[in-house]
Write an enzyme that holds these catalytic residues in place. Structure first.
Site, PDB file in Angstrom:
ATOM      1  N   GLU A 126       0.745  -1.226   0.649  1.00  0.00           N
ATOM      2  CA  GLU A 126      -0.002  -0.430   0.260  1.00  0.00           C
ATOM      3  C   GLU A 126       0.926   1.103   0.452  1.00  0.00           C
ATOM      4  O   GLU A 126       0.076   2.362  -0.543  1.00  0.00           O
ATOM      5  CB  GLU A 126      -0.952  -0.003   1.429  1.00  0.00           C
ATOM      6  CG  GLU A 126      -2.272  -0.914   0.990  1.00  0.00           C
ATOM      7  CD  GLU A 126      -3.290  -1.517   2.382  1.00  0.00           C
ATOM      8  OE1 GLU A 126      -4.004  -0.456   2.690  1.00  0.00           O
ATOM      9  OE2 GLU A 126      -4.149  -2.518   2.541  1.00  0.00           O
ATOM     10  N   SER A 150      -0.934   3.383   5.839  1.00  0.00           N
ATOM     11  CA  SER A 150      -0.402   3.653   4.246  1.00  0.00           C
ATOM     12  C   SER A 150       0.746   4.494   4.185  1.00  0.00           C
ATOM     13  O   SER A 150       2.000   4.392   4.382  1.00  0.00           O
ATOM     14  CB  SER A 150      -1.485   3.021   2.600  1.00  0.00           C
ATOM     15  OG  SER A 150      -1.616   4.672   2.606  1.00  0.00           O
ATOM     16  N   LYS A 153       2.849   3.241   7.374  1.00  0.00           N
ATOM     17  CA  LYS A 153       4.110   2.526   6.733  1.00  0.00           C
ATOM     18  C   LYS A 153       5.205   3.082   6.023  1.00  0.00           C
ATOM     19  O   LYS A 153       6.526   2.238   5.910  1.00  0.00           O
ATOM     20  CB  LYS A 153       3.271   1.695   6.679  1.00  0.00           C
ATOM     21  CG  LYS A 153       2.050   0.485   6.985  1.00  0.00           C
ATOM     22  CD  LYS A 153       3.072  -0.307   8.319  1.00  0.00           C
ATOM     23  CE  LYS A 153       3.515  -1.294   7.363  1.00  0.00           C
ATOM     24  NZ  LYS A 153       4.347  -2.025   8.899  1.00  0.00           N
ATOM     25  N   PRO A 204     -20.945  -5.545   3.660  1.00  0.00           N
ATOM     26  CA  PRO A 204     -21.136  -4.274   3.735  1.00  0.00           C
ATOM     27  C   PRO A 204     -20.056  -3.629   1.726  1.00  0.00           C
ATOM     28  O   PRO A 204     -18.474  -3.700   2.584  1.00  0.00           O
ATOM     29  CB  PRO A 204     -20.577  -3.518   4.331  1.00  0.00           C
ATOM     30  CG  PRO A 204     -19.322  -4.554   4.983  1.00  0.00           C
ATOM     31  CD  PRO A 204     -20.449  -5.676   4.795  1.00  0.00           C
ATOM     32  N   TYR A 206     -17.724  -1.907  -0.305  1.00  0.00           N
ATOM     33  CA  TYR A 206     -17.451  -0.850  -0.353  1.00  0.00           C
ATOM     34  C   TYR A 206     -17.726  -0.353  -2.196  1.00  0.00           C
ATOM     35  O   TYR A 206     -17.135  -0.744  -2.813  1.00  0.00           O
ATOM     36  CB  TYR A 206     -16.255   0.154  -0.147  1.00  0.00           C
ATOM     37  CG  TYR A 206     -15.904  -0.314   1.081  1.00  0.00           C
ATOM     38  CD1 TYR A 206     -16.973  -0.377   2.089  1.00  0.00           C
ATOM     39  CD2 TYR A 206     -15.223  -0.030   2.178  1.00  0.00           C
ATOM     40  CE1 TYR A 206     -16.541  -0.879   3.894  1.00  0.00           C
ATOM     41  CE2 TYR A 206     -14.472  -0.478   3.154  1.00  0.00           C
ATOM     42  CZ  TYR A 206     -15.662  -0.414   4.244  1.00  0.00           C
ATOM     43  OH  TYR A 206     -15.539  -0.741   5.677  1.00  0.00           O
ATOM     44  N   ASP A 271     -18.389   3.788  -0.212  1.00  0.00           N
ATOM     45  CA  ASP A 271     -16.834   4.182   0.172  1.00  0.00           C
ATOM     46  C   ASP A 271     -16.087   4.696   0.611  1.00  0.00           C
ATOM     47  O   ASP A 271     -16.198   5.859   1.797  1.00  0.00           O
ATOM     48  CB  ASP A 271     -16.758   4.073  -1.991  1.00  0.00           C
ATOM     49  CG  ASP A 271     -15.353   3.683  -2.078  1.00  0.00           C
ATOM     50  OD1 ASP A 271     -15.191   2.729  -1.619  1.00  0.00           O
ATOM     51  OD2 ASP A 271     -15.647   4.126  -3.788  1.00  0.00           O
TER      52      ASP A 271
HETATM   53  P1  NAD Z   1      -2.319  -7.215  13.135  1.00  0.00           P
HETATM   54  O1  NAD Z   1      -2.972  -5.452  12.970  1.00  0.00           O
HETATM   55  O2  NAD Z   1      -3.775  -8.975  13.541  1.00  0.00           O
HETATM   56  O3  NAD Z   1      -2.017  -7.218  14.421  1.00  0.00           O
HETATM   57  C1  NAD Z   1      -0.729  -6.221  14.412  1.00  0.00           C
HETATM   58  C2  NAD Z   1      -0.500  -6.898  16.441  1.00  0.00           C
HETATM   59  O4  NAD Z   1       0.728  -5.368  16.717  1.00  0.00           O
HETATM   60  C3  NAD Z   1      -0.965  -6.948  17.437  1.00  0.00           C
HETATM   61  O5  NAD Z   1      -0.890  -8.437  18.098  1.00  0.00           O
HETATM   62  C4  NAD Z   1      -1.328  -5.519  18.174  1.00  0.00           C
HETATM   63  O6  NAD Z   1      -1.711  -6.021  19.421  1.00  0.00           O
HETATM   64  C5  NAD Z   1       0.230  -5.712  18.125  1.00  0.00           C
HETATM   65  N1  NAD Z   1       0.373  -4.185  18.144  1.00  0.00           N
HETATM   66  C6  NAD Z   1       0.233  -3.019  17.652  1.00  0.00           C
HETATM   67  N2  NAD Z   1       0.100  -1.674  18.442  1.00  0.00           N
HETATM   68  C7  NAD Z   1       1.350  -2.005  19.193  1.00  0.00           C
HETATM   69  C8  NAD Z   1       3.236  -1.393  19.742  1.00  0.00           C
HETATM   70  N3  NAD Z   1       2.555  -0.161  20.077  1.00  0.00           N
HETATM   71  N4  NAD Z   1       3.891  -2.106  20.348  1.00  0.00           N
HETATM   72  C9  NAD Z   1       3.301  -3.578  20.193  1.00  0.00           C
HETATM   73  N5  NAD Z   1       2.509  -4.261  20.282  1.00  0.00           N
HETATM   74  C10 NAD Z   1       1.606  -3.415  19.184  1.00  0.00           C
HETATM   75  O7  NAD Z   1      -1.859  -6.809  12.197  1.00  0.00           O
HETATM   76  P2  NAD Z   1      -1.236  -7.779  10.664  1.00  0.00           P
HETATM   77  O8  NAD Z   1      -2.982  -8.061   9.626  1.00  0.00           O
HETATM   78  O9  NAD Z   1      -1.155  -9.238  11.733  1.00  0.00           O
HETATM   79  O10 NAD Z   1      -0.050  -7.516  10.448  1.00  0.00           O
HETATM   80  C11 NAD Z   1       0.963  -7.601  11.037  1.00  0.00           C
HETATM   81  C12 NAD Z   1       2.081  -6.578  10.170  1.00  0.00           C
HETATM   82  O11 NAD Z   1       2.405  -6.507   8.457  1.00  0.00           O
HETATM   83  C13 NAD Z   1       1.937  -5.092  10.040  1.00  0.00           C
HETATM   84  O12 NAD Z   1       3.649  -4.675  10.015  1.00  0.00           O
HETATM   85  C14 NAD Z   1       1.248  -5.001   9.157  1.00  0.00           C
HETATM   86  O13 NAD Z   1       1.398  -3.343   7.855  1.00  0.00           O
HETATM   87  C15 NAD Z   1       1.908  -5.579   7.492  1.00  0.00           C
HETATM   88  N6  NAD Z   1       1.188  -6.185   6.767  1.00  0.00           N
HETATM   89  C16 NAD Z   1       0.051  -6.916   7.102  1.00  0.00           C
HETATM   90  C17 NAD Z   1      -0.405  -7.594   5.638  1.00  0.00           C
HETATM   91  C18 NAD Z   1      -2.537  -7.609   5.985  1.00  0.00           C
HETATM   92  O14 NAD Z   1      -2.669  -8.056   4.442  1.00  0.00           O
HETATM   93  N7  NAD Z   1      -2.820  -7.881   6.583  1.00  0.00           N
HETATM   94  C19 NAD Z   1      -0.080  -7.614   4.539  1.00  0.00           C
HETATM   95  C20 NAD Z   1       1.150  -6.630   4.331  1.00  0.00           C
HETATM   96  C21 NAD Z   1       1.849  -6.067   5.848  1.00  0.00           C
HETATM   97  P1  TYD Z   2      -9.156  -4.537   3.486  1.00  0.00           P
HETATM   98  O1  TYD Z   2      -9.374  -6.292   4.199  1.00  0.00           O
HETATM   99  O2  TYD Z   2      -9.714  -3.343   4.495  1.00  0.00           O
HETATM  100  O3  TYD Z   2      -7.729  -4.180   3.717  1.00  0.00           O
HETATM  101  P2  TYD Z   2      -6.655  -3.307   2.885  1.00  0.00           P
HETATM  102  O4  TYD Z   2      -8.142  -2.186   2.993  1.00  0.00           O
HETATM  103  O5  TYD Z   2      -5.607  -3.082   3.553  1.00  0.00           O
HETATM  104  O6  TYD Z   2      -6.895  -3.630   1.193  1.00  0.00           O
HETATM  105  O7  TYD Z   2     -10.059  -4.271   2.319  1.00  0.00           O
HETATM  106  C1  TYD Z   2      -9.986  -5.044   1.148  1.00  0.00           C
HETATM  107  C2  TYD Z   2     -10.830  -4.638  -0.134  1.00  0.00           C
HETATM  108  O8  TYD Z   2     -11.927  -4.536   0.783  1.00  0.00           O
HETATM  109  C3  TYD Z   2     -10.772  -3.013  -0.191  1.00  0.00           C
HETATM  110  O9  TYD Z   2     -10.416  -2.703  -1.392  1.00  0.00           O
HETATM  111  C4  TYD Z   2     -11.935  -2.591   1.103  1.00  0.00           C
HETATM  112  C5  TYD Z   2     -12.303  -3.373   0.347  1.00  0.00           C
HETATM  113  N1  TYD Z   2     -14.076  -4.050   1.756  1.00  0.00           N
HETATM  114  C6  TYD Z   2     -14.954  -3.591   1.827  1.00  0.00           C
HETATM  115  O10 TYD Z   2     -15.731  -3.439   0.578  1.00  0.00           O
HETATM  116  N2  TYD Z   2     -16.477  -4.022   2.919  1.00  0.00           N
HETATM  117  C7  TYD Z   2     -15.517  -3.652   4.096  1.00  0.00           C
HETATM  118  O11 TYD Z   2     -15.622  -4.087   4.834  1.00  0.00           O
HETATM  119  C8  TYD Z   2     -13.931  -3.712   4.184  1.00  0.00           C
HETATM  120  C9  TYD Z   2     -14.019  -4.122   5.959  1.00  0.00           C
HETATM  121  C10 TYD Z   2     -13.437  -3.890   3.130  1.00  0.00           C
END
Ligand code: NAD
Ligand code: TYD
Length: 340
Positions: A126, A150, A153, A204, A206, A271
């Protein structure tokens, strides 16, 4: 090797803790997690008594706790801890800057101070911004983030780069596409829709639902991080994706099909502001240099994920009560008055 995993109680972090403990029986893992709404020790109940696993509840912004752990024989940090949901970053950006930017800087300081051997910044596609119908982002592309999530990050990624250039910090940035799989908090698209559909609640969508994401099964992401941790080069960036570009409507139809639920559950809603139209990554670098590629097809991954949520209702029903309900009621009210 002793690894400090931050955010190990979240979705990807907990999958990675389990992956490392099972693949490398001699490695020691310290999981530092603040246990925000997204952190959940139930995600790790099967490893909590593992001899090589330790959990510390703490904030990555707290340099005392970070230094205490990092200075105690840690070799590498794999940094997951973050505020991770775009919608929440629109509702309340400040905590995203604090945790994702300032927290990352605290960790980088500890890497320099204790001369750790590796720092993995787990980042996201992102940061590159949004694509049109064609093309994909390479690691060399400029950062053009559109949401507070984003942007936070991308800011952290730039700090990581600066610590490599200025202090020789042995850091690597990984940028991954949308993950899905077991233990994902049911506010993200796939687990929200699976758990809603199971109880015949609305899904839902968007806007027009034609937004495109590339979906990677979380185990494939864990394998990619493993490869980068062991074979990646300091100062480099590696894109990693699932090669499964789909519109949100396509994903929704797959879920409804797997659960034999009707399309009438689908509801188009207002949206998301600055909603990125499409993400796609060019992953040729990690494939050619480190020999990694995704192995789970979307059909298999969705099937395994839906089966997991069906089999683990107690896990998500505990989450989808109390605070969660209150947050989402407010969230949907707020959506009606989004700024901009
Ligand atoms: P998540 O929200 O499920 O987990 C985040 C974790 O971080 C939680 O356990 C939370 O308690 C902990 N946390 C938050 N703030 C904290 C702090 N200040 N100190 C210590 N711990 C803290 O997130 P996720 O989906 O597992 O994502 C993990 C990482 O991967 C993130 O950095 C995210 O940006 C990155 N990432 C996620 C995706 C995705 O699709 N989920 C894709 C690419 C990158
Ligand atoms: P999301 O899982 O929030 O991940 P990201 O925004 O990091 O890509 O959303 C994935 C896609 O799905 C994004 O285009 C937003 C859309 N979305 C919906 O349409 N409805 C929803 O309730 C959510 C949570 C996401």
């Amino acid at each position: 090797m002793k690894i400090l995993i931050t955010g190990g109680a979240g979705f990807i972090g907990s999958n990675f803790v389990r992956y490392i403990l099972s693949k490398y029986p001699s490695y020691r893992v310290v999981n530092l997690d603040k246990l925000t709404y997204a952190g959940n020790l139930d995600n790790l109940s099967d490893v909590e008594d593992h001899a090589n696993y330790e959990f510390v509840r703490g904030d990555i912004c707290d340099s005392d706790v970070v230094n205490r752990i990092a200075g105690d024989g840690v070799d590498a940090i794999v940094h997951f801890a973050a505020e991770s949901h775009v919608d929440r970053s629109i509702d309340d950006p400040a905590i995203f800057v604090k945790t994702n930017v300032l927290g990352t800087q605290v960790l980088l300081e500890s890497v320099v101070k204790f001369k750790l051997k590796r720092f993995l910044q787990v980042s996201t596609d992102e940061v590159y911004g949004s694509l049109g119908k064609e093309g994909s982002f390479k690691e060399t592309y400029p950062l053009l983030p559109n949401s507070p999530y984003s942007a936070s990050k991308a800011s952290a990624d730039l700090l990581v780069r600066s610590y490599f250039e200025t202090f020789g910090c042995p850091a690597i940035i990984t940028r991954c596409t949308n993950n899905y799989g077991p233990y994902q908090f049911p506010e993200k698209l796939i687990p929200l829709f699976v758990t809603n559909a199971l109880f015949d609640q609305q899904l839902p969508i968007y806007g027009d639902g034609l937004y495109v994401r590339d979906w990677i099964f979380v185990e494939d992401h864990c394998r990619a991080l493993d490869v980068v941790l062991h074979k990646g080069k300091a100062g480099e960036i590696y894109n990693m994706g699932g090669e499964n570009e789909r519109t949100n409507l396509e994903i929704t139809h797959m879920i409804l099909g797997k659960l034999s639920k009707p399309e009438t559950l689908l509801k188009h809603v207002k949206d998301r502001p600055a909603h990125d139209r499409r993400y796609a990554l060019d992953c040729s670098k990690i494939k050619s240099e480190l020999g990694w590629k995704p192995e789970t097809s979307l059909e298999e991954g969705i099937s395994r994920t839906v089966d997991w949520y069906v089999a683990n209702q107690a896990w998500w029903q505990k989450i989808k009560s109390g605070e969660y309900v209150e947050y989402y009621e407010k969230h949907y009210l707020r959506r009606e008055s989004y700024r901009g």
